[in-house]
Motif scaffolding. Structure first.
Motif, PDB file in Angstrom:
ATOM      1  N   ALA A   1       0.851  -1.194   0.000  1.00  0.00           N
ATOM      2  CA  ALA A   1       0.000   0.000   0.000  1.00  0.00           C
ATOM      3  C   ALA A   1       0.885   1.242   0.000  1.00  0.00           C
ATOM      4  O   ALA A   1       1.944   1.251   0.639  1.00  0.00           O
ATOM      5  CB  ALA A   1      -0.897  -0.008   1.241  1.00  0.00           C
TER       6      ALA A   1
ATOM      7  N   GLU B   1      -1.487  -4.753  -0.601  1.00  0.00           N
ATOM      8  CA  GLU B   1      -2.846  -4.298  -0.875  1.00  0.00           C
ATOM      9  C   GLU B   1      -3.701  -5.466  -1.326  1.00  0.00           C
ATOM     10  O   GLU B   1      -3.209  -6.442  -1.902  1.00  0.00           O
ATOM     11  CB  GLU B   1      -2.836  -3.239  -1.978  1.00  0.00           C
TER      12      GLU B   1
ATOM     13  N   ARG C   1      -7.667   5.306  -2.555  1.00  0.00           N
ATOM     14  CA  ARG C   1      -7.274   4.315  -1.537  1.00  0.00           C
ATOM     15  C   ARG C   1      -5.766   4.213  -1.381  1.00  0.00           C
ATOM     16  O   ARG C   1      -5.227   3.155  -1.091  1.00  0.00           O
ATOM     17  CB  ARG C   1      -7.888   2.943  -1.853  1.00  0.00           C
TER      18      ARG C   1
ATOM     19  N   ARG D   1      -4.597   5.989   0.964  1.00  0.00           N
ATOM     20  CA  ARG D   1      -4.718   6.003   2.414  1.00  0.00           C
ATOM     21  C   ARG D   1      -6.109   5.469   2.780  1.00  0.00           C
ATOM     22  O   ARG D   1      -7.029   5.507   1.963  1.00  0.00           O
ATOM     23  CB  ARG D   1      -4.546   7.424   2.971  1.00  0.00           C
ATOM     24  N   HIS D   2      -6.217   4.978   4.003  1.00  0.00           N
ATOM     25  CA  HIS D   2      -7.482   4.411   4.456  1.00  0.00           C
ATOM     26  C   HIS D   2      -8.061   5.291   5.555  1.00  0.00           C
ATOM     27  O   HIS D   2      -7.403   5.571   6.561  1.00  0.00           O
ATOM     28  CB  HIS D   2      -7.284   2.984   4.966  1.00  0.00           C
TER      29      HIS D   2
ATOM     30  N   ARG E   1     -14.038   1.289  -0.521  1.00  0.00           N
ATOM     31  CA  ARG E   1     -13.355   0.180   0.149  1.00  0.00           C
ATOM     32  C   ARG E   1     -13.894  -1.174  -0.268  1.00  0.00           C
ATOM     33  O   ARG E   1     -13.247  -2.199  -0.042  1.00  0.00           O
ATOM     34  CB  ARG E   1     -13.478   0.351   1.673  1.00  0.00           C
TER      35      ARG E   1
ATOM     36  N   LEU F   1      -9.733  -3.028  -6.317  1.00  0.00           N
ATOM     37  CA  LEU F   1      -8.772  -1.937  -6.398  1.00  0.00           C
ATOM     38  C   LEU F   1      -8.340  -1.624  -7.834  1.00  0.00           C
ATOM     39  O   LEU F   1      -8.253  -0.443  -8.200  1.00  0.00           O
ATOM     40  CB  LEU F   1      -7.554  -2.277  -5.534  1.00  0.00           C
TER      41      LEU F   1
END
Length: 763
Positions: free
Chosen positions: A288, A503, A568, A570-571, A585, A589
Motif C-alpha cells: 500500500a 494491498e 485508496r 490512504r485508508h 473500500r 482496487l
C-alpha cells in the motif's frame, strides 16, 4: 540533549550530539538499546550523530523515547568516569589501541588485561609444576584434540555472543523455525550441495599437493621410500616419478576443482541475490502507498540493493571460505591421528590461539576502519561543499581559509589511515607468527621423534605443511563471523520488508470504467496521518458527475488527502468515500484506479523517451492518439520543437525537462488513458499563465461529460469550475459555490481572490 527527528509506528530517529565523531560512544548506545526486548534494531551513526531505533510497533513511542534518553545518560556517566585525557597523550604512547579524541576508553580493558595476565600466569605455573606429566598427557591425541576443541569453542562462543544482538529473534521474541542460512539459500539446496562438494574436493587436493612436496624432498634426501617399496614401487627413480606424477595430478585437480568451486559458489550467490531481489521487489510493488511512504524510499532502495547484495556476497564468497576452513580442520585431525598421534597436540595447540587472535584483531580493525571512515566522510563532505559553494567562497575571498581547512582534514584522514595500516600489518604478522609456530613445533618434535626411531620419516613428511594451511584459513574466522552477523542483520531487514502487508488484489465489487458516471461523495470523513492531528475531521462534500469541481484552501487543509482517500492510497479512520454510491473500500482496487486518472503536483517521469512516458499505462496507444493527448495537455508544441521530438530522452526523473514541461507530459499521460474521473492535484502549478490558459482551454473540451476534480492554490486554475469548495482547518467545508457566487459572498474565497489578483483587501 538528544532530540527526536521523526516518530512513526515501529521506528524513531534521533539527533544525539554525544554520538557525533565518537565511534565508541555510538557502539555503546547501540549495545545498550539492543539489550531491550522491545528494540528490534538500533543503529548510531558517528558521522551524522543520528540514532535509528526500530521497535515493536505495539510499544508506545514514549517508552522507546525513555530508553533512548536512558542510554544517552548512561553513556555520559560512563564517559565521565572512564574518559581518556587527550589525543596528544594517546599519540605519545603510540599505542594501536589508544582512544580517539574525546572518546571514552574501554572500561573493561584493564580488567581484561589483568585477567589475561592472571590466566596466563596460572597456565605457566601449572605447566612448570606438572612437567613431564603434562607433556605425556598432551601427547595423547584425543586429550590434546579435546582441549583444543573446547578452548576454540569457548573463544568462538564468546566472540559470537559479543557481536550477536539477538538478530535471530522474531518480533514476538520467539525463535525462527528455520536456520538463517537455510532461509537465505531457500530452494537452491542442490546448487549448495554441488558447490560444497567441489570446495571440499578442491581443498583436499590442495592439502594432498602440500603433503606430497615434502615427501618428494625426503625421498631425494633419503634415496628410497620404504612405504612406496612396500606398495610395489621399487627404485628411487620410479618412486620419484610416482610422487611427481601424483603431485601433478593433485595440482591439476586443485586448479580444476578450485575453478569449478569458485564458479559454483559465485553462481549460487548471484542466483540467491537475484531470487531475493526479484521476490522482494515484486512484493514491494504490491505494498500500500501508505506503508511504502512510512518506510522511506531511500531505506527500501537500500534493502533492495545493498542488503540483498550482502546475502549474495556472503553465500558466494564467505560461505565458500567457511567450507574450506572446515575441510582443512577436518582433514588435519585424521591425518595426525593416523600418521603421528604423539605430536598431534603441536598441530592442535595453536588453533584456539589463532582463533582468539583472529577475533581480537578483527574487532580492533573494525574500530580503526570506523574512525578512518569518519575522517574520510568529513573530508569528502568538506570538498563536496566547497565545490558546490565555489561562487560563495569566491565572493567571500575565503580561498586560503578553505584550502587550509581541507588540508587539515586531509592530514587527519592520513593519520587515521596510517594507524589503520599499522594495525593491519601487526595483525597479519602476528597471525602468521602464530601459524608458523605449528610448523616449528612439528619440525622440532617430529624431527626428534624421527631421530629416535619413534616416527617414520615417510609419515613425518606429509605433516610439515598441513597445519599451516589450516591455520591460514583459520585467520579469516573473525572476518567470516563479522560478515555472517552483517548478513543476519541484512536478512532481518529484507524479511521485515517482505512481511509488510500487501494491498488487496482483485477482491471486491467489479466496476468497469465504462460504467462509471463519476458521482463522488465524502460522508463525515475523518482521517489523521500517524502522529499528527486529523487532516480531515467529519468532512462532507459532494462532487457532481460530469462536472468540474475545484477544491481550494490553505496548506494542510486536506485537499490532497481527499484525492489519496478516493484512490485508496490512504485508508480513512471514520466515514465513507463513495463512487457512484458505492463505498470505495468495497470496490476491486484495479477497477477503482483504472476509473480515476491522477496527476500529482510533483509528477514522476521515467528515464526513457517522451513517447514512452506518455504511453505509460496505455502501452497499445497509437502515435496519433499520443500526439492528440499531448496537444490537449499543451505539450505538443515544445516536444515538436526538440531535435528528437517524441524520441527525446528525458533523463532521470525528467531532469532534461523543466517543471512545467514535466507536468504537461504527466497530464498528457492521464489524458491518453481517457478515464471517466480525473484528479488534478496542483497539476498546473509549475506552468506560466499563458500555458495555464491554453491547458485550461484544452481541458474544458477534454472534461466535457467527465468528472474533473481540480485541486489548486492558484484560484485562477479553478475560476471556471462548476463548483468550488473552500476547505478550512481540519478539512471542514468553509464555503462552496461558483467563482462569482463566492466573490459576491465576500468571505474567505473573496479575500484570497483579491490577494492573488493584487486588489485592495478591506481592513
Amino acid at each position: 540533549m538528544p532530540r527526536v527527528r521523526s516518530v512513526i509506528p515501529g521506528r524513531q530517529r534521533w539527533d544525539v550530539p554525544d554520538v557525533c565523531g565518537r565511534p565508541v560512544v555510538a557502539r555503546l548506545i547501540e549495545s545498550l538499546l539492543s539489550e531491550h526486548e522491545d528494540v528490534v534494531e538500533a543503529h548510531a551513526n558517528p558521522v551524522t550523530g543520528r540514532v535509528l531505533v526500530r521497535h515493536d510497533p505495539a510499544v508506545p513511542p514514549q517508552r522507546i523515547a525513555g530508553l533512548v534518553r536512558e542510554a544517552v545518560t548512561l553513556t555520559r556517566l560512563y564517559a565521565r568516569s572512564h574518559a581518556v585525557r587527550t589525543t596528544a597523550s594517546a599519540a605519545a604512547a603510540n599505542r594501536p589501541d589508544a582512544g580517539h579524541p574525546g572518546e571514552p576508553a574501554d572500561p573493561t580493558r584493564p580488567r581484561k588485561l589483568s585477567a589475561a595476565l592472571v590466566r596466563g600466569g596460572a597456565v605457566a605455573v601449572a605447566a612448570l609444576a606438572c612437567g613431564k606429566y603434562c607433556m605425556a598427557l598432551l601427547a595423547r591425541p584425543l586429550v590434546s584434540l579435546g582441549l583444543a576443541g573446547a578452548a576454540t569453542a569457548v573463544v568462538v562462543r564468546k566472540a559470537w555472543s559479543r557481536s550477536d544482538r539477538a538478530r535471530q529473534r522474531t518480533k514476538d521474541g520467539t525463535t525462527p523455525r528455520h536456520h538463517p542460512l537455510r532461509t537465505i539459500i531457500g530452494r537452491h539446496k542442490r546448487q549448495l550441495g554441488m558447490a560444497t562438494l567441489l570446495s571440499v574436493l578442491a581443498q583436499l587436493a590442495e592439502m594432498a599437493l602440500y603433503a606430497l612436496v615434502p615427501s618428494t624432498v625426503l625421498l631425494l634426501a633419503k634415496g628410497e621410500s620404504a612405504t612406496l617399496a612396500a606398495l610395489g614401487v621399487a627404485g628411487a627413480t620410479a618412486q620419484l616419478s610416482v610422487l611427481v606424477g601424483a603431485a601433478l595430478v593433485a595440482c591439476l585437480a586443485m586448479a580444476a576443482l578450485g575453478y569449478g568451486a569458485g564458479v559454483a559458489w559465485r553462481k549460487l550467490g548471484q542466483t540467491v541475490e537475484d531470487d531475493w531481489r526479484t521476490r522482494t521487489y515484486a512484493h514491494v510493488q504490491q505494498l500500500a502507498p501508505a506503508d511504502l511512504e512510512s518506510e522511506r524510499t531511500s531505506r527500501v532502495s537500500t534493502v533492495l540493493a545493498e542488503d540483498i547484495s550482502q546475502l549474495g556476497n556472503f553465500v558466494g564468497g564467505h560461505l565458500h571460505e567457511t567450507v574450506q576452513l572446515a575441510t582443512s580442520l577436518a582433514a588435519l585431525i585424521p591425518v595426525y591421528l593416523l600418521l603421528a598421534p604423539q605430536i598431534a597436540w603441536v598441530a592442535f595447540a595453536p588453533v584456539p590461539l589463532v582463533t582468539w587472535l583472529s577475533f581480537r584483531f578483527h574487532e580492533r580493525a573494525v574500530a580503526d576502519h570506523i574512525a578512518s571512515g569518519e575522517h574520510r566522510a568529513r573530508l569528502s563532505s568538506g570538498m563536496a561543499d566547497n565545490l558546490q559553494a565555489h561562487t560563495t567562497i569566491k565572493a567571500a575571498c575565503t580561498e586560503e581559509y578553505e584550502s587550509t581547512r581541507i588540508a587539515e582534514l586531509s592530514r587527519e584522514y592520513r593519520e587515521a589511515n596510517v594507524s589503520t595500516d599499522r594495525s593491519a600489518a601487526a595483525q597479519a604478522q602476528t597471525l602468521r607468527l602464530a601459524g608458523c609456530s605449528a610448523l616449528v613445533g612439528t619440525l622440532l618434535l617430529g624431527g626428534r621423534a624421527v631421530l629416535k626411531g619413534e616416527l617414520a620419516s615417510a609419515a613425518f613428511g606429509p605433516l610439515i605443511e598441513l597445519p599451516g594451511i589450516a591455520l591460514v584459513r583459520l585467520t579469516r574466522l573473525g572476518g567470516i563471523t563479522d560478515q555472517y552477523q552483517r548478513t543476519l542483520a541484512a536478512l532481518e531487514r529484507v524479511q521485515y520488508l517482505n512481511d509488510l502487508p500487501v494491498e488487496s488484489g482483485t477482491e471486491g465489487c467489479r466496476l468497469p470504467a465504462q460504467q462509471v458516471s463519476g458521482d463522488i461523495e465524502l460522508r463525515k470523513v475523518t482521517f489523521a496521518y500517524p502522529g499528527r492531528p486529523p487532516a480531515l475531521r467529519d468532512a462532507s462534500l459532494t462532487i457532481a458527475p460530469g462536472r468540474t469541481t475545484g477544491i481550494v484552501g490553505a496548506t494542510g487543509s486536506g485537499k490532497t488527502t481527499i484525492a489519496k482517500l478516493l484512490l485508496r492510497f490512504r485508508h480513512l479512520d471514520e466515514g465513507h468515500v463513495l463512487l457512484d454510491g458505492t463505498d470505495v473500500r468495497t470496490l476491486a482496487l484495479p477497477d477503482l484506479r483504472h476509473a480515476i486518472g491522477y496527476v500529482s503536483q510533483e509528477p514522476f517521469l521515467f528515464d526513457s523517451t517522451i513517447a514512452e512516458n506518455i504511453r505509460y499505462g496505455t502501452f497499445d496507444a497509437t502515435d496519433e492518439q499520443l500526439v492528440e493527448a499531448a496537444r490537449t495537455a499543451g505539450a505538443h508544441a515544445f516536444v515538436d520543437a526538440l531535435p528528437d521530438g517524441y524520441d527525446t530522452l528525458v533523463g532521470e526523473r525528467g531532469a532534461a525537462l523543466s517543471g512545467g514541461q514535466k507536468q504537461r507530459i504527466a497530464l498528457a499521460r492521464t489524458i491518453l488513458r481517457d478515464p471517466p474521473v480525473v484528479v488534478l492535484d496542483e497539476a498546473t502549478s509549475a506552468v506560466d499563465n499563458e500555458t495555464e490558459a491554453a491547458i485550461q482551454h484544452a481541458l474544458q473540451a477534454f472534461g466535457t461529460n467527465r468528472t474533473m476534480i481540480v485541486i489548486a492554490h492558484r484560484l485562477s486554475t479553478v475560476r471556471s469550475a462548476d463548483r468550488i469548495y473552500v476547505l478550512g482547518s481540519g478539512g471542514l467545508v468553509a464555503e462552496y459555490g461558483t467563482h462569482d457566487e463566492l466573490v459576491a459572498r465576500d468571505g474567505t474565497y473573496a479575500t484570497l481572490w483579491r490577494l492573488q489578483a493584487g486588489l485592495r483587501v478591506p481592513a
